[in-house]
Design a protein around this motif. Structure first.
Motif, PDB file in Angstrom:
ATOM      1  N   TYR A  21      41.174  35.843  82.381  1.00  0.00           N
ATOM      2  CA  TYR A  21      41.251  35.531  81.170  1.00  0.00           C
ATOM      3  C   TYR A  21      41.633  36.522  80.304  1.00  0.00           C
ATOM      4  CZ  TYR A  21      38.787  31.140  81.990  1.00  0.00           C
ATOM      5  OH  TYR A  21      38.495  30.006  82.399  1.00  0.00           O
ATOM      6  N   VAL A  22      42.711  36.624  79.365  1.00  0.00           N
ATOM      7  CA  VAL A  22      43.236  37.599  78.646  1.00  0.00           C
ATOM      8  C   VAL A  22      43.122  37.330  77.268  1.00  0.00           C
ATOM      9  CG1 VAL A  22      44.743  38.453  80.620  1.00  0.00           C
ATOM     10  CG2 VAL A  22      45.824  36.744  79.223  1.00  0.00           C
ATOM     11  N   LEU A  23      43.215  36.108  76.809  1.00  0.00           N
ATOM     12  CA  LEU A  23      43.254  35.814  75.421  1.00  0.00           C
ATOM     13  C   LEU A  23      42.228  34.798  74.939  1.00  0.00           C
ATOM     14  CD1 LEU A  23      47.176  34.968  75.103  1.00  0.00           C
ATOM     15  CD2 LEU A  23      46.065  37.122  74.299  1.00  0.00           C
ATOM     16  N   GLN A  24      42.006  34.822  73.644  1.00  0.00           N
ATOM     17  CA  GLN A  24      41.195  33.933  72.904  1.00  0.00           C
ATOM     18  C   GLN A  24      41.722  33.096  71.784  1.00  0.00           C
ATOM     19  OE1 GLN A  24      37.093  33.675  72.927  1.00  0.00           O
ATOM     20  NE2 GLN A  24      37.813  31.823  71.566  1.00  0.00           N
ATOM     21  N   LYS A  25      41.742  31.893  71.651  1.00  0.00           N
ATOM     22  CA  LYS A  25      42.369  30.940  70.797  1.00  0.00           C
ATOM     23  C   LYS A  25      41.477  31.440  69.425  1.00  0.00           C
ATOM     24  CE  LYS A  25      45.083  27.654  69.341  1.00  0.00           C
ATOM     25  NZ  LYS A  25      46.810  27.833  69.204  1.00  0.00           N
ATOM     26  N   GLU A  33      43.432  36.013  69.911  1.00  0.00           N
ATOM     27  CA  GLU A  33      42.846  37.560  70.032  1.00  0.00           C
ATOM     28  C   GLU A  33      43.069  38.098  71.606  1.00  0.00           C
ATOM     29  OE1 GLU A  33      39.573  37.867  66.409  1.00  0.00           O
ATOM     30  OE2 GLU A  33      39.193  37.999  68.836  1.00  0.00           O
ATOM     31  N   ILE A  34      43.580  39.367  71.794  1.00  0.00           N
ATOM     32  CA  ILE A  34      43.646  39.853  72.864  1.00  0.00           C
ATOM     33  C   ILE A  34      42.246  40.350  73.645  1.00  0.00           C
ATOM     34  CG2 ILE A  34      44.710  41.722  74.328  1.00  0.00           C
ATOM     35  CD1 ILE A  34      46.826  41.627  72.184  1.00  0.00           C
ATOM     36  N   LEU A  35      41.669  39.817  74.682  1.00  0.00           N
ATOM     37  CA  LEU A  35      40.379  40.461  75.212  1.00  0.00           C
ATOM     38  C   LEU A  35      40.781  41.825  75.517  1.00  0.00           C
ATOM     39  CD1 LEU A  35      39.463  37.218  77.348  1.00  0.00           C
ATOM     40  CD2 LEU A  35      39.084  37.778  75.108  1.00  0.00           C
ATOM     41  N   PRO A  36      39.501  42.477  75.424  1.00  0.00           N
ATOM     42  CA  PRO A  36      39.671  44.103  75.530  1.00  0.00           C
ATOM     43  C   PRO A  36      40.080  44.511  76.863  1.00  0.00           C
ATOM     44  CG  PRO A  36      37.594  43.521  74.627  1.00  0.00           C
ATOM     45  CD  PRO A  36      38.054  42.014  74.899  1.00  0.00           C
ATOM     46  N   ASP A  37      39.801  43.669  78.028  1.00  0.00           N
ATOM     47  CA  ASP A  37      40.269  44.204  79.221  1.00  0.00           C
ATOM     48  C   ASP A  37      41.432  43.552  79.771  1.00  0.00           C
ATOM     49  OD1 ASP A  37      39.106  41.752  79.742  1.00  0.00           O
ATOM     50  OD2 ASP A  37      37.851  42.525  81.283  1.00  0.00           O
ATOM     51  N   ALA A  38      42.281  43.140  78.943  1.00  0.00           N
ATOM     52  CA  ALA A  38      43.552  42.071  79.313  1.00  0.00           C
ATOM     53  C   ALA A  38      44.339  42.883  80.023  1.00  0.00           C
ATOM     54  CB  ALA A  38      44.218  41.500  78.173  1.00  0.00           C
ATOM     55  N   MET A  39      44.735  44.133  79.790  1.00  0.00           N
ATOM     56  CA  MET A  39      46.033  44.804  80.341  1.00  0.00           C
ATOM     57  C   MET A  39      45.291  45.005  81.969  1.00  0.00           C
ATOM     58  SD  MET A  39      48.272  47.006  78.014  1.00  0.00           S
ATOM     59  CE  MET A  39      47.328  48.164  77.675  1.00  0.00           C
ATOM     60  N   GLU A  84      43.466  39.839  62.480  1.00  0.00           N
ATOM     61  CA  GLU A  84      42.203  39.818  63.450  1.00  0.00           C
ATOM     62  C   GLU A  84      43.144  39.905  65.100  1.00  0.00           C
ATOM     63  OE1 GLU A  84      40.812  35.727  63.267  1.00  0.00           O
ATOM     64  OE2 GLU A  84      39.491  36.417  61.651  1.00  0.00           O
ATOM     65  N   LEU A  85      44.412  39.593  65.215  1.00  0.00           N
ATOM     66  CA  LEU A  85      44.894  39.826  66.292  1.00  0.00           C
ATOM     67  C   LEU A  85      45.267  41.330  66.411  1.00  0.00           C
ATOM     68  CD1 LEU A  85      46.709  39.421  69.053  1.00  0.00           C
ATOM     69  CD2 LEU A  85      48.391  38.158  67.546  1.00  0.00           C
ATOM     70  N   LEU A  86      45.816  42.069  65.385  1.00  0.00           N
ATOM     71  CA  LEU A  86      46.183  43.207  65.425  1.00  0.00           C
ATOM     72  C   LEU A  86      44.798  44.265  65.573  1.00  0.00           C
ATOM     73  CD1 LEU A  86      48.690  43.533  62.479  1.00  0.00           C
ATOM     74  CD2 LEU A  86      49.207  43.685  64.903  1.00  0.00           C
ATOM     75  N   GLU A  87      43.765  43.868  65.128  1.00  0.00           N
ATOM     76  CA  GLU A  87      42.427  44.593  65.317  1.00  0.00           C
ATOM     77  C   GLU A  87      42.262  44.578  66.741  1.00  0.00           C
ATOM     78  OE1 GLU A  87      39.064  46.660  64.906  1.00  0.00           O
ATOM     79  OE2 GLU A  87      40.704  46.123  63.514  1.00  0.00           O
ATOM     80  N   LEU A 107      54.514  38.053  75.016  1.00  0.00           N
ATOM     81  CA  LEU A 107      54.890  37.128  74.010  1.00  0.00           C
ATOM     82  C   LEU A 107      53.478  35.973  73.293  1.00  0.00           C
ATOM     83  CD1 LEU A 107      58.172  35.984  75.322  1.00  0.00           C
ATOM     84  CD2 LEU A 107      58.080  37.276  73.596  1.00  0.00           C
ATOM     85  N   MET A 108      53.207  36.097  72.233  1.00  0.00           N
ATOM     86  CA  MET A 108      52.309  35.331  71.645  1.00  0.00           C
ATOM     87  C   MET A 108      52.407  35.261  70.097  1.00  0.00           C
ATOM     88  SD  MET A 108      49.148  38.627  71.701  1.00  0.00           S
ATOM     89  CE  MET A 108      49.603  38.983  73.437  1.00  0.00           C
TER      90      MET A 108
END
Length: 315
Positions: A213-217, A103-109, A23-26, A97-98
């Motif tokens: 906000y950049v991540l979702q647990k 999961e990474i939110l789409p607009d994190a960068m 899920e994270l790689l996705e 690092l994670m």
């Protein structure tokens, strides 16, 4: 125009959680903007982790996905140390690092980029498993040698707070800082490694917690909300290391002339009390007190080790 995120490597540490890793790689494959590298450090998993990683090979451009399998389980600390090392060897300017349970939110960068122009160590915010905002908040009290919580009011009107602690569940570090303070210390195995790493970085640069906000647990845990902080359940291994590794924290403080032995002893007692409270409030019992005591006692070996040295700088 060159973006600050052009050479950002994501370093993921995983162990026997292939579904969560997938899920994270996705999320990494579908985020806005391609990461420079995605380094997966496999801590000697015995499930189908390698197959899951390979299934994503074609989702990334050539050379982006780097799979680094370790021969033994080195814990989160060893994994993050290796992930950082590999990312820098691959030419990354930034290492994000994670753990494998986010999961990474789409607009994190896009959210990180303006802050990366100002700071060299960053933490963004994340949503909890249920989608509610999670407020990670910790700042080292150097007298006690423990990170204490602060309130949401810590964010200034510009949307950030300066701290001296950190978490590897989303810490973003510039390569120049890694070269200056060295790799994360694998000797911790788990617990305290990230807090100490950010503390070391704070001695050379500002460490910022930004209101973005950049991540979702993704992984559910037993948890209670105390307002200023959350307490999760923890494994016996984590219980042991949270007490044993107090000695590593003390050695680092001592090496940098910051150790107050009376205050640190009090901080260690408070850490023990907090862990007992965790047992009672979250895990509904006292099973685990013996593990905490053993960790505390085993820390004495680290205190007595005359050969001990901090991790060396990479410069």
């Amino acid at each position: 125009m060159t973006s600050t995120t052009d050479r950002l490597a994501i370093a993921i540490v995983t162990f026997n959680r292939s579904t969560l890793l997938g899920e994270l790689l996705e999320s990494a494959a579908t985020m806005h903007g391609s990461p420079y590298r995605v380094v997966v450090v496999d801590n000697a998993s015995t499930d189908d982790t390698s197959e899951v990683v390979e299934s994503f090979r074609e989702r990334f451009a050539d050379g982006v996905l780097v799979y680094h399998r370790l021969a033994t389980n080195t814990g989160g600390s060893g994994g993050f140390s290796e992930g950082t090392r590999v990312a820098l060897e691959e030419g990354a300017d930034w290492v994000w690092l994670m753990d494998d349970d986010v999961e990474i939110l789409p607009d994190a960068m896009e959210r990180f980029e303006p802050w990366m122009r100002r700071f060299q160590v960053l933490h963004g915010r994340r949503y909890d498993v249920n989608g509610s905002p999670f407020f990670w908040q910790a700042k080292f009290n150097e007298f006690l040698g423990v990170p204490l919580p602060y309130t949401r009011k810590a964010f200034n009107p510009k949307g950030y707070a300066i701290t001296n602690s950190g978490t590897f569940e989303g810490m973003l570090v510039h390569a120049d800082i890694v070269r200056r303070i060295g790799l994360p210390d694998p000797r911790f195995f788990i617990s305290w490694d990230d807090a100490v790493y950010a503390w070391l970085a704070s001695r050379y640069t500002q460490v910022a917690y930004v209101d973005a906000y950049v991540l979702q647990k993704k992984r559910e845990q037993k948890q209670i909300n105390l307002g200023l902080r959350h307490l999760n359940d923890s494994s016996p291994l984590a219980k042991y290391h949270v007490m044993r590794n107090r000695a590593y924290v003390g050695r680092y403080f001592d090496a940098h002339g910051q150790l107050n032995r009376v205050g640190f002893a009090l901080g260690t007692a408070l850490t023990f009390a907090k862990e007992v409270f965790r047992l009672i409030a979250v895990e509904r019992g006292l099973k685990g007190v013996g593990v905490l005591i053993k960790g505390w006692r085993d820390g004495r070996t680290i205190w007595r080790d005359r050969s001990w040295r901090p991790m060396p700088p990479l410069d």
